[in-house]
Design an enzyme around this catalytic site. Structure first.
Site, PDB file in Angstrom:
ATOM      1  N   PHE A  70       0.931  -1.215   0.124  1.00  0.00           N
ATOM      2  CA  PHE A  70       0.146  -0.034   0.018  1.00  0.00           C
ATOM      3  C   PHE A  70       0.930   1.243  -0.026  1.00  0.00           C
ATOM      4  O   PHE A  70       2.170   1.051   0.288  1.00  0.00           O
ATOM      5  CB  PHE A  70      -0.781   0.111   1.172  1.00  0.00           C
ATOM      6  CG  PHE A  70      -0.353   0.303   2.643  1.00  0.00           C
ATOM      7  CD1 PHE A  70       0.046  -0.987   3.331  1.00  0.00           C
ATOM      8  CD2 PHE A  70      -0.258   1.289   3.230  1.00  0.00           C
ATOM      9  CE1 PHE A  70       0.580  -0.741   4.768  1.00  0.00           C
ATOM     10  CE2 PHE A  70       0.423   1.514   4.445  1.00  0.00           C
ATOM     11  CZ  PHE A  70       0.778   0.420   5.068  1.00  0.00           C
ATOM     12  N   ILE A 122       9.794  -2.122   2.067  1.00  0.00           N
ATOM     13  CA  ILE A 122       8.636  -1.994   1.075  1.00  0.00           C
ATOM     14  C   ILE A 122       7.599  -2.074   2.041  1.00  0.00           C
ATOM     15  O   ILE A 122       7.556  -2.462   3.228  1.00  0.00           O
ATOM     16  CB  ILE A 122       8.351  -3.136   0.035  1.00  0.00           C
ATOM     17  CG1 ILE A 122       8.432  -4.559   0.929  1.00  0.00           C
ATOM     18  CG2 ILE A 122       9.720  -3.322  -0.958  1.00  0.00           C
ATOM     19  CD1 ILE A 122       7.887  -5.776   0.353  1.00  0.00           C
ATOM     20  N   LYS A 123       6.486  -0.962   1.763  1.00  0.00           N
ATOM     21  CA  LYS A 123       5.234  -1.066   2.403  1.00  0.00           C
ATOM     22  C   LYS A 123       4.192  -2.159   2.123  1.00  0.00           C
ATOM     23  O   LYS A 123       3.237  -1.948   1.531  1.00  0.00           O
ATOM     24  CB  LYS A 123       4.352   0.219   1.892  1.00  0.00           C
ATOM     25  CG  LYS A 123       5.188   1.543   2.842  1.00  0.00           C
ATOM     26  CD  LYS A 123       4.186   2.813   2.486  1.00  0.00           C
ATOM     27  CE  LYS A 123       3.172   3.219   3.327  1.00  0.00           C
ATOM     28  NZ  LYS A 123       3.253   3.327   4.738  1.00  0.00           N
ATOM     29  N   ALA A 124       4.387  -3.352   2.734  1.00  0.00           N
ATOM     30  CA  ALA A 124       3.767  -4.675   2.618  1.00  0.00           C
ATOM     31  C   ALA A 124       2.924  -4.413   3.912  1.00  0.00           C
ATOM     32  O   ALA A 124       3.342  -4.179   5.017  1.00  0.00           O
ATOM     33  CB  ALA A 124       4.563  -5.756   2.845  1.00  0.00           C
ATOM     34  N   TYR A 152       3.025  -4.341   8.866  1.00  0.00           N
ATOM     35  CA  TYR A 152       2.454  -3.357   9.805  1.00  0.00           C
ATOM     36  C   TYR A 152       1.894  -3.720  10.965  1.00  0.00           C
ATOM     37  O   TYR A 152       1.571  -3.091  12.202  1.00  0.00           O
ATOM     38  CB  TYR A 152       1.577  -2.364   9.104  1.00  0.00           C
ATOM     39  CG  TYR A 152       2.402  -1.322   8.489  1.00  0.00           C
ATOM     40  CD1 TYR A 152       2.513  -0.082   8.920  1.00  0.00           C
ATOM     41  CD2 TYR A 152       2.873  -1.799   7.233  1.00  0.00           C
ATOM     42  CE1 TYR A 152       3.085   0.659   8.168  1.00  0.00           C
ATOM     43  CE2 TYR A 152       3.598  -0.774   6.441  1.00  0.00           C
ATOM     44  CZ  TYR A 152       3.784   0.400   7.094  1.00  0.00           C
ATOM     45  OH  TYR A 152       4.682   1.411   6.393  1.00  0.00           O
TER      46      TYR A 152
END
Ligand code: PMP
Length: 320
Positions: free
Chosen positions: A33, A153-155, A159
C-alpha cells in the site's frame, strides 16, 4: 461529503467498494500500500498531490518483491489518482490510500498462482499525530530484518510490527514509538522516519538500519541542503544519542515534520521545538501546499485552474 474509490477499474462510491472474506491479502497481509497526501491550498482553490510519482514508484518496487502484477503503469496510476481526487472534490487536506493486493478468493500461504488487483480511495485527513511536539518512547518491539519481512517496502503484513509498537507507546502514555533495529540501533517511528540534529548537522538512520526509505525523509534531506545549507549524515545511531541530541523530529507523509519533545522521559534540548526543526517544518509546509515556487515539480495540481465551487452535479452523475 461522500467519497469515491477506484475499484475493479471503475470509480464507485466508497461504500460500494467491497471485497470478499476469502481475499488472500486479508488473511496473509499480501498487499502493498501507499499513503499519499493531497494538500489543500485555500487561496488557489487547489489540491496539490505531493510527490505522487515517487509514491507509485515505491508501490511498484514493493509489487516486484511480492510478485504482484500491476495492470497499470506508474503514469497511469498517477493519472487515475488525479481523476479520483478530482471526483471526490474535497476542499481540505486529504489522504489517498492505494493498495495492490493478492485478490484471489483462495487460502494457502504463498505468493504464486494468485490473482492481483488494485484499488485506491480518498479520505479527508488532517494532522496524524495529535500533538505539536511528540513525547516518544523507545519501543520494546524491534523492526524486522530485511530477510524476515523487508522493511523497505510498504507490505501490509509488516504493519503488525508497527501496530504493536504504536499501541504499546500509547498505552504507556506516549505519542509515538521509536523502534530499534535487531542490532539495537535506532531505526524509525511506527509510521515515520527519524532525524536528530547533532552539531548543526542532520543525522538519520541509513537504509541498512531496517527503515522504510521515506519520501518525506528524502524531501527533508533535499530541503535542508538546498534551503538551509545543512548536510545530512546517514549512519547507525545509538539509543543513547536520542537522549543527548540537540533536536529530534519525525517525518512522514501523514505526520509531516513533527518535532520530538522528549524520549523515554528525557527532554530533547530544552524540550521545546528546536530552531532547525522549526525552519524545516515551515519550509516543508509551504512546499507541500504549492506555495514554494522552487518545488512545484513535486506538486501535482488536481484541478486545471482551481476548484471554483462545490462538486458539481454533473461530476457526481458521471461517476456512476
Ligand atoms: N516509516 C514507516 C514505517 C512508515 O509507515 C512511513 C509512512 N509511509 C514512513 C517511515 C515515512 O515514509 P513517507 O515519508 O514516505 O510517508
Amino acid at each position: 461529503m461522500p467519497s469515491y474509490a477506484y475499484f475493479q477499474k471503475k470509480f464507485v462510491p466508497l461504500e460500494e467498494a467491497k471485497i470478499g472474506i476469502m481475499t488472500h491479502a486479508l488473511h496473509y497481509g499480501t498487499a502493498i500500500f501507499e499513503g499519499i497526501r493531497g494538500n489543500w491550498n485555500s487561496q488557489k482553490k487547489q489540491t496539490y498531490i505531493f510527490r505522487l510519482k515517487e509514491h507509485y514508484e515505491r508501490l511498484a518496487r514493493g509489487c516486484r518483491v511480492l510478485k504482484i502484477n500491476l495492470a497499470s503503469s506508474v503514469d497511469e496510476l498517477c493519472q487515475l489518482t488525479v481523476e479520483l481526487v478530482a471526483k471526490c472534490g474535497f476542499q481540505e487536506d486529504i489522504y489517498i490510500r492505494p493498495v495492490a493486493f493478492k485478490s484471489s478468493q483462495a487460502l494457502g500461504v504463498r505468493l504464486h498462482n494468485l490473482d492481483d488487483d488494485f484499488f485506491a480511495f480518498v479520505i479527508p485527513w488532517g494532522p496524524y499525530l495529535d500533538c505539536d511536539k511528540a513525547r516518544c518512547c523507545v519501543s520494546s518491539w524491534h523492526r524486522p530484518e530485511d530477510n524476515v519481512i523487508p522493511p523497505q517496502i510498504k507490505a501490509a503484513g509488516i504493519y503488525i510490527n508497527n501496530a504493536l509498537a504504536k499501541t504499546e507507546a500509547i498505552s504507556n502514555g506516549f505519542d509515538e514509538a521509536i523502534m530499534l533495529s535487531p542490532d539495537g540501533h535506532v531505526s524509525e517511528g511506527s509510521g515515520e522516519n527519524i532525524f536528530l540534529v547533532i552539531d548543526g548537522k542532520l543525522v538519520t538512520p541509513a537504509s541498512q538500519n531496517n527503515i522504510l526509505i521515506g519520501i518525506t525523509r528524502n524531501t527533508v534531506i533535499e530541503l535542508a541542503e538546498k534551503e538551509l545549507g545543512i548536510e545530512t549524515v546517514h549512519r547507525a545511531i545509538d539509543r543513547s544519542e536520542l537522549y543527548t541530541a540537540d533536536e529530534c523530529f519525525l517525518t512522514g507523509t501523514a505526520a509531516h515534520v513533527t518535532p520530538v519533545a522528549e524520549v523515554d522521559h528525557r527532554p530533547i534540548g530544552n524540550g521545546e521545538i528546536g530552531e532547525i526543526t522549526r525552519k524545516l517544518q515551515e519550509i516543508y509546509a509551504r512546499v507541500i501546499r504549492g506555495e514554494h515556487p522552487g518545488y512545484m515539480h513535486w506538486c501535482t495540481p488536481v484541478y486545471n485552474s482551481g476548484l471554483k465551487n462545490q462538486r458539481s452535479k454533473t461530476q457526481v452523475k458521471n461517476i456512476k
